[in-house]
Motif scaffolding. Structure first.
Motif, PDB file in Angstrom:
ATOM      1  N   ILE A  18      31.810  11.613  -0.340  1.00 40.16           N
ATOM      2  CA  ILE A  18      30.919  11.797   0.804  1.00 40.16           C
ATOM      3  C   ILE A  18      30.224  13.125   0.652  1.00 40.16           C
ATOM      4  O   ILE A  18      30.865  14.153   0.416  1.00 40.16           O
ATOM      5  CB  ILE A  18      31.700  11.737   2.125  1.00 40.16           C
ATOM      6  CG1 ILE A  18      32.452  10.414   2.246  1.00 40.16           C
ATOM      7  CG2 ILE A  18      30.796  11.954   3.327  1.00 40.16           C
ATOM      8  CD1 ILE A  18      33.321  10.302   3.476  1.00 40.16           C
ATOM      9  N   SER A  19      28.908  13.125   0.844  1.00 38.39           N
ATOM     10  CA  SER A  19      28.130  14.345   0.691  1.00 38.39           C
ATOM     11  C   SER A  19      28.481  15.346   1.787  1.00 38.39           C
ATOM     12  O   SER A  19      28.630  14.974   2.952  1.00 38.39           O
ATOM     13  CB  SER A  19      26.630  14.020   0.717  1.00 38.39           C
ATOM     14  OG  SER A  19      25.860  15.196   0.662  1.00 38.39           O
ATOM     15  N   GLY A  20      28.613  16.625   1.402  1.00 41.73           N
ATOM     16  CA  GLY A  20      28.837  17.692   2.360  1.00 41.73           C
ATOM     17  C   GLY A  20      30.276  17.946   2.716  1.00 41.73           C
ATOM     18  O   GLY A  20      30.558  18.792   3.568  1.00 41.73           O
ATOM     19  N   MET A  21      31.222  17.254   2.088  1.00 39.88           N
ATOM     20  CA  MET A  21      32.630  17.430   2.433  1.00 39.88           C
ATOM     21  C   MET A  21      33.133  18.827   2.085  1.00 39.88           C
ATOM     22  O   MET A  21      33.989  19.385   2.783  1.00 39.88           O
ATOM     23  CB  MET A  21      33.465  16.367   1.737  1.00 39.88           C
ATOM     24  CG  MET A  21      33.263  14.970   2.309  1.00 39.88           C
ATOM     25  SD  MET A  21      33.616  14.873   4.088  1.00 39.88           S
ATOM     26  CE  MET A  21      35.340  15.270   4.107  1.00 39.88           C
ATOM     27  N   LYS A  22      32.621  19.424   0.988  1.00 42.04           N
ATOM     28  CA  LYS A  22      33.067  20.772   0.616  1.00 42.04           C
ATOM     29  C   LYS A  22      32.646  21.786   1.663  1.00 42.04           C
ATOM     30  O   LYS A  22      33.411  22.691   2.033  1.00 42.04           O
ATOM     31  CB  LYS A  22      32.504  21.143  -0.753  1.00 42.04           C
ATOM     32  CG  LYS A  22      32.984  22.480  -1.252  1.00 42.04           C
ATOM     33  CD  LYS A  22      32.478  22.746  -2.657  1.00 42.04           C
ATOM     34  CE  LYS A  22      32.985  24.086  -3.161  1.00 42.04           C
ATOM     35  NZ  LYS A  22      32.515  24.384  -4.540  1.00 42.04           N
ATOM     36  N   LYS A  23      31.392  21.612   2.213  1.00 44.39           N
ATOM     37  CA  LYS A  23      30.929  22.516   3.262  1.00 44.39           C
ATOM     38  C   LYS A  23      31.724  22.297   4.551  1.00 44.39           C
ATOM     39  O   LYS A  23      32.022  23.248   5.283  1.00 44.39           O
ATOM     40  CB  LYS A  23      29.451  22.306   3.512  1.00 44.39           C
ATOM     41  CG  LYS A  23      28.586  22.670   2.318  1.00 44.39           C
ATOM     42  CD  LYS A  23      27.122  22.437   2.601  1.00 44.39           C
ATOM     43  CE  LYS A  23      26.269  22.802   1.380  1.00 44.39           C
ATOM     44  NZ  LYS A  23      24.822  22.576   1.620  1.00 44.39           N
ATOM     45  N   LEU A  24      32.064  21.042   4.795  1.00 43.15           N
ATOM     46  CA  LEU A  24      32.863  20.750   5.970  1.00 43.15           C
ATOM     47  C   LEU A  24      34.252  21.370   5.865  1.00 43.15           C
ATOM     48  O   LEU A  24      34.789  21.890   6.845  1.00 43.15           O
ATOM     49  CB  LEU A  24      32.961  19.236   6.155  1.00 43.15           C
ATOM     50  CG  LEU A  24      33.746  18.758   7.400  1.00 43.15           C
ATOM     51  CD1 LEU A  24      33.077  19.298   8.677  1.00 43.15           C
ATOM     52  CD2 LEU A  24      33.813  17.247   7.427  1.00 43.15           C
ATOM     53  N   ALA A  25      34.812  21.336   4.638  1.00 43.59           N
ATOM     54  CA  ALA A  25      36.126  21.954   4.429  1.00 43.59           C
ATOM     55  C   ALA A  25      36.049  23.453   4.638  1.00 43.59           C
ATOM     56  O   ALA A  25      36.973  24.066   5.191  1.00 43.59           O
ATOM     57  CB  ALA A  25      36.630  21.633   3.030  1.00 43.59           C
ATOM     58  N   ARG A  26      34.922  24.059   4.234  1.00 45.54           N
ATOM     59  CA  ARG A  26      34.761  25.495   4.448  1.00 45.54           C
ATOM     60  C   ARG A  26      34.621  25.795   5.943  1.00 45.54           C
ATOM     61  O   ARG A  26      35.127  26.799   6.432  1.00 45.54           O
ATOM     62  CB  ARG A  26      33.550  25.977   3.657  1.00 45.54           C
ATOM     63  CG  ARG A  26      33.392  27.482   3.673  1.00 45.54           C
ATOM     64  CD  ARG A  26      32.499  27.980   2.545  1.00 45.54           C
ATOM     65  NE  ARG A  26      31.132  27.479   2.669  1.00 45.54           N
ATOM     66  CZ  ARG A  26      30.553  26.662   1.785  1.00 45.54           C
ATOM     67  NH1 ARG A  26      31.229  26.250   0.728  1.00 45.54           N
ATOM     68  NH2 ARG A  26      29.312  26.253   1.962  1.00 45.54           N
ATOM     69  N   TYR A  27      33.936  24.896   6.663  1.00 46.22           N
ATOM     70  CA  TYR A  27      33.748  25.073   8.102  1.00 46.22           C
ATOM     71  C   TYR A  27      35.077  24.967   8.851  1.00 46.22           C
ATOM     72  O   TYR A  27      35.337  25.718   9.788  1.00 46.22           O
ATOM     73  CB  TYR A  27      32.760  24.033   8.615  1.00 46.22           C
ATOM     74  CG  TYR A  27      32.627  24.022  10.124  1.00 46.22           C
ATOM     75  CD1 TYR A  27      31.912  25.032  10.776  1.00 46.22           C
ATOM     76  CD2 TYR A  27      33.217  23.014  10.879  1.00 46.22           C
ATOM     77  CE1 TYR A  27      31.808  25.029  12.162  1.00 46.22           C
ATOM     78  CE2 TYR A  27      33.106  23.008  12.247  1.00 46.22           C
ATOM     79  CZ  TYR A  27      32.393  24.018  12.894  1.00 46.22           C
ATOM     80  OH  TYR A  27      32.296  24.011  14.259  1.00 46.22           O
ATOM     81  N   LYS A  28      35.908  24.042   8.399  1.00 46.29           N
ATOM     82  CA  LYS A  28      37.203  23.841   9.054  1.00 46.29           C
ATOM     83  C   LYS A  28      38.242  24.869   8.599  1.00 46.29           C
ATOM     84  O   LYS A  28      39.384  24.810   9.034  1.00 46.29           O
ATOM     85  CB  LYS A  28      37.721  22.430   8.746  1.00 46.29           C
ATOM     86  CG  LYS A  28      36.890  21.328   9.361  1.00 46.29           C
ATOM     87  CD  LYS A  28      37.054  21.276  10.867  1.00 46.29           C
ATOM     88  CE  LYS A  28      38.462  20.860  11.251  1.00 46.29           C
ATOM     89  NZ  LYS A  28      38.620  20.747  12.725  1.00 46.29           N
ATOM     90  N   ASN A  29      37.817  25.825   7.725  1.00 51.25           N
ATOM     91  CA  ASN A  29      38.741  26.860   7.224  1.00 51.25           C
ATOM     92  C   ASN A  29      39.937  26.243   6.516  1.00 51.25           C
ATOM     93  O   ASN A  29      41.079  26.667   6.666  1.00 51.25           O
ATOM     94  CB  ASN A  29      39.212  27.755   8.366  1.00 51.25           C
ATOM     95  CG  ASN A  29      39.843  29.052   7.839  1.00 51.25           C
ATOM     96  OD1 ASN A  29      39.515  29.503   6.739  1.00 51.25           O
ATOM     97  ND2 ASN A  29      40.728  29.643   8.623  1.00 51.25           N
ATOM     98  N   LEU A  30      39.648  25.242   5.743  1.00 52.33           N
ATOM     99  CA  LEU A  30      40.708  24.586   4.995  1.00 52.33           C
ATOM    100  C   LEU A  30      41.135  25.502   3.855  1.00 52.33           C
ATOM    101  O   LEU A  30      40.329  25.881   3.016  1.00 52.33           O
ATOM    102  CB  LEU A  30      40.219  23.232   4.467  1.00 52.33           C
ATOM    103  CG  LEU A  30      41.263  22.266   3.926  1.00 52.33           C
ATOM    104  CD1 LEU A  30      40.791  20.818   4.156  1.00 52.33           C
ATOM    105  CD2 LEU A  30      41.482  22.485   2.430  1.00 52.33           C
ATOM    106  N   GLY A  31      42.390  25.906   3.837  1.00 51.97           N
ATOM    107  CA  GLY A  31      42.879  26.821   2.800  1.00 51.97           C
ATOM    108  C   GLY A  31      44.369  26.990   2.891  1.00 51.97           C
ATOM    109  O   GLY A  31      45.064  26.277   3.632  1.00 51.97           O
ATOM    110  N   SER A  32      44.858  27.988   2.128  1.00 52.33           N
ATOM    111  CA  SER A  32      46.304  28.187   2.051  1.00 52.33           C
ATOM    112  C   SER A  32      46.888  28.662   3.373  1.00 52.33           C
ATOM    113  O   SER A  32      48.077  28.463   3.619  1.00 52.33           O
ATOM    114  CB  SER A  32      46.634  29.204   0.948  1.00 52.33           C
ATOM    115  OG  SER A  32      46.008  30.448   1.228  1.00 52.33           O
TER     116      SER A  32
END
Length: 651
Positions: free
Chosen positions: A589-603
């Protein structure tokens, strides 16, 4: 013929003086004699002297008798009329009895005539008058044995690589004779006595015997003629070098613990026989010991007077070595020695194998060192355990290393150099001074001394990169190297320029780098803010690194590492199986990486954007988002957010 006789390969009716035919391996020995046994027997008898031997090869007694006979012949030749017959000799015998020039008693006329006949028939040579007592008596073999069995004993028992003793060969020979006589009634063979058997063996060609028992290489080395090298005409024209372990146990200066036997690398000048240089240490013979000994030989030895004031005489030996004579050790075939000798030593002469006479002086010096200097020092070792008996060198060792070095200098300078040889026709220091007066060698002073030390240093090839030059895990750099790298492209596929580097094994705080286009070496200092490399030797550094690796490895829990790696592999496999068996299809799905950055997906945050996905699904149900248009607008807002925050200054 019985079966036993057939097993022994014997025939009761064969010619007993026929050479056996099963000696192919030792045909050279068999061919030394004729094909029949009579020739072999004749070879064991002292041969008649067909050629007249020189007079001085006989004993004093035989020479005196020959000269006495010559005196009689000369006396009679002056007085006899006619032939040497009874009629002409007899009247002169009475006159000879009263002559003062002749010894008495006078011989008979027949004896005198025989002397003259032998003297005349041999060209009037006085050697013909030597008494022939050795030809008297029966010189034939008393035992008519079978040479066949002698050769069987030689071939099957004596001439073998196992080198059985001659006594077992004689017992085997007697057993062969006994078995051969088992069914013989008349004309049994008689075995040689033990002394006769030994005598016959002693008459075999020694070279062929050694070939059969010890091998051709041993025999060639044993019977190879000993040669000699050309005597040099000046000092340092020819210098011999070699290593050995000293026959002495030494102690540590401070701890007084046993260190063991040190090694010595010594250089002897062939012209003067002076010890021109040495190195004593506990490293096994290597290029480093050769390098230090060469430096000691070539440079000035003024340190002796300062460090050892008890040394009375001078040690003037120094200068350039013209020819270095070495053996075939690995340290002498090193690339470093060959490269150093291009400028320091004119030539390297490798001593051929099994020719020790081409390098005799260094071996003789080691012998004198052990026998004349070390012999009386407590702690001396011996070559074999049988020589020790009740002597224990480890318990009796009392010599500290520094004391030994002082006494060694004293013995070399004040004893070995100053004393004559056993013949009294050679004194090393006098020959050195004479050679220096006639042909003074090239000596090194000032900058030349430093150049020699650099030239003899081990050489290696390294790449000059961003970290400078790396060696043994250490980095070396300087401003000159940095400037050189700026204006010289990399060499081949490497990331830097290849350069020649010389290392001082005793000091790793700096190296010497030769840059292409320059005429000298550049000093590069170690990148060492802690001062670790100051006074550090290469051996110490290698030892430190080795122990550091061992310590690190000793702290590792291999079981825990293996268990962790196996867990990782297991979880990866489980994840693969989970994705394969999941009912949800994996879509892009297009834009999922930006969405992950928006959701603060990380360690330190969440691990999924699924909550946003639920909101997106609810909006679709309520009709607020049509065909994903609003979703695209949301992603556009996120892009604008990135552009806005990129311009903010950090706090």
């Amino acid at each position: 013929m019985t079966n036993d006789d057939q097993d022994l390969g014997l025939s009761l009716f064969e010619d007993e003086f026929v050479r056996p035919h099963n000696l192919e391996d030792h045909a050279t020995i068999a061919n030394f004699f004729d094909d029949d046994a009579d020739a072999f027997k004749a070879s064991l008898i002292e041969s008649d002297e067909t050629d007249v031997r020189p007079l001085d090869t006989y004993s004093d007694e035989l020479r005196y008798e020959a000269l006495r006979r010559l005196t009689y012949i000369q006396w009679f030749r002056k007085r006899i009329s006619g032939g040497w017959t009874k009629k002409n000799i007899k009247p002169l015998l009475d006159e000879a009895e009263f002559s003062r020039n002749l010894d008495r008693p006078a011989p008979s006329w027949r004896t005198l005539a025989g002397w003259y006949s032998a003297y005349k028939n041999n060209g009037f040579a006085v050697e013909a008058l030597i008494p022939q007592h050795h030809k008297k008596g029966n010189r034939k073999n008393k035992v008519e044995d079978d040479v066949h069995y002698f050769w069987r004993a030689m071939h099957e028992k004596y001439l073998r690589k196992e080198r059985p003793p001659i006594l077992s060969s004689y017992a085997y020979y007697c057993d062969l004779i006994t078995l051969a006589n088992r069914r013989v009634v008349v004309g049994k063979l008689k075995a040689l006595s033990q002394s006769s058997f030994y005598y016959r063996v002693s008459k075999l060609p020694p070279y062929e015997v050694d070939v059969a028992r010890y091998g051709k290489q041993y025999a060639d080395r044993k019977y190879k003629p000993v040669g000699a090298h050309v005597r040099p005409t000046r000092v340092l024209e020819r210098v011999e070098v070699d290593h050995t372990a000293l026959d002495l146990l030494l102690l540590d200066d401070n701890l007084l613990v046993l260190l063991g036997r040190p090694y010595i690398t010594a250089l002897i000048d062939s012209f003067s026989k002076c010890l021109v240089g040495f190195y004593i240490g506990y490293k096994e013979p290597c290029y480093e010991s050769v390098r230090k000994a060469l430096l000691h030989a070539m440079l000035n030895k003024d340190y002796v007077r300062q460090k050892y004031p008890n040394v009375s005489c001078e040690w003037p030996c120094e200068g350039k070595v013209e020819t270095l004579v070495v053996d075939n050790g690995a340290e002498f075939w090193s690339k470093n020695l060959e490269q150093a000798c291009r400028s320091i030593v004119s030539d390297i002469q490798y001593n051929p194998v099994a020719r020790p006479w081409l390098k005799p002086l260094i071996e003789r010096f080691f012998g004198q060192l052990n026998q004349k200097f070390l012999a009386s020092i407590p702690g001396k070792t011996f070559s074999g355990t049988a020589e020790l008996e009740d002597y224990d060198p480890e318990k009796d060792a009392v010599m500290r290393f520094s004391t030994f070095m002082e006494l060694f200098h004293k013995w070399v300078v004040d004893v070995y150099h100053q004393g004559p040889n056993s013949r009294g026709d050679h004194v090393p220091i006098l020959m050195w001074k004479q050679g220096v007066r006639e042909f003074p060698p090239l000596v090194y002073r000032g900058d030349d001394e430093s150049r020699v030390m650099i030239d003899l240093a081990p050489t290696t090839e390294r790449v000059l990169g961003k970290e400078g030059v790396r060696f043994a895990g250490l980095s070396y750099t300087s401003g000159v190297l940095d400037e050189f790298r700026k204006y010289n492209p990399p060499s081949g596929k490497s990331q830097g320029v290849k350069v020649q580097v010389k290392i001082d094994p005793n000091d790793l705080s700096k190296v010497y780098v030769y840059l292409p286009g320059r005429n000298n070496y550049v000093i590069a200092n170690a990148v060492d803010p802690d001062g670790y490399t100051l006074g550090l030797s290469l051996f110490q550094h290698q030892t430190n690194r080795r122990f550091q690796r061992r310590f690190n490895l000793s702290q590792i829990d291999d079981f825990a590492l293996a268990e962790a790696r196996m867990y990782i592999e297991s979880r990866i496999n489980d994840e693969v199986e989970f994705i394969k068996n999941s009912p949800k299809s994996k879509k892009k799905i297009s834009g999922m990486k930006k969405l992950a950055r928006y959701k603060n997906l990380g360690s330190d945050g969440c691990s999924s954007v699924s909550a946003e996905a639920e909101v997106h699904k609810t909006c679709q149900v309520e009709g607020k988002l049509e065909s994903g248009v609003e979703a695209q607008q949301l992603f556009s807002i996120l892009d604008d957010w990135d552009s806005h925050v990129a311009d903010w200054d950090p706090y």
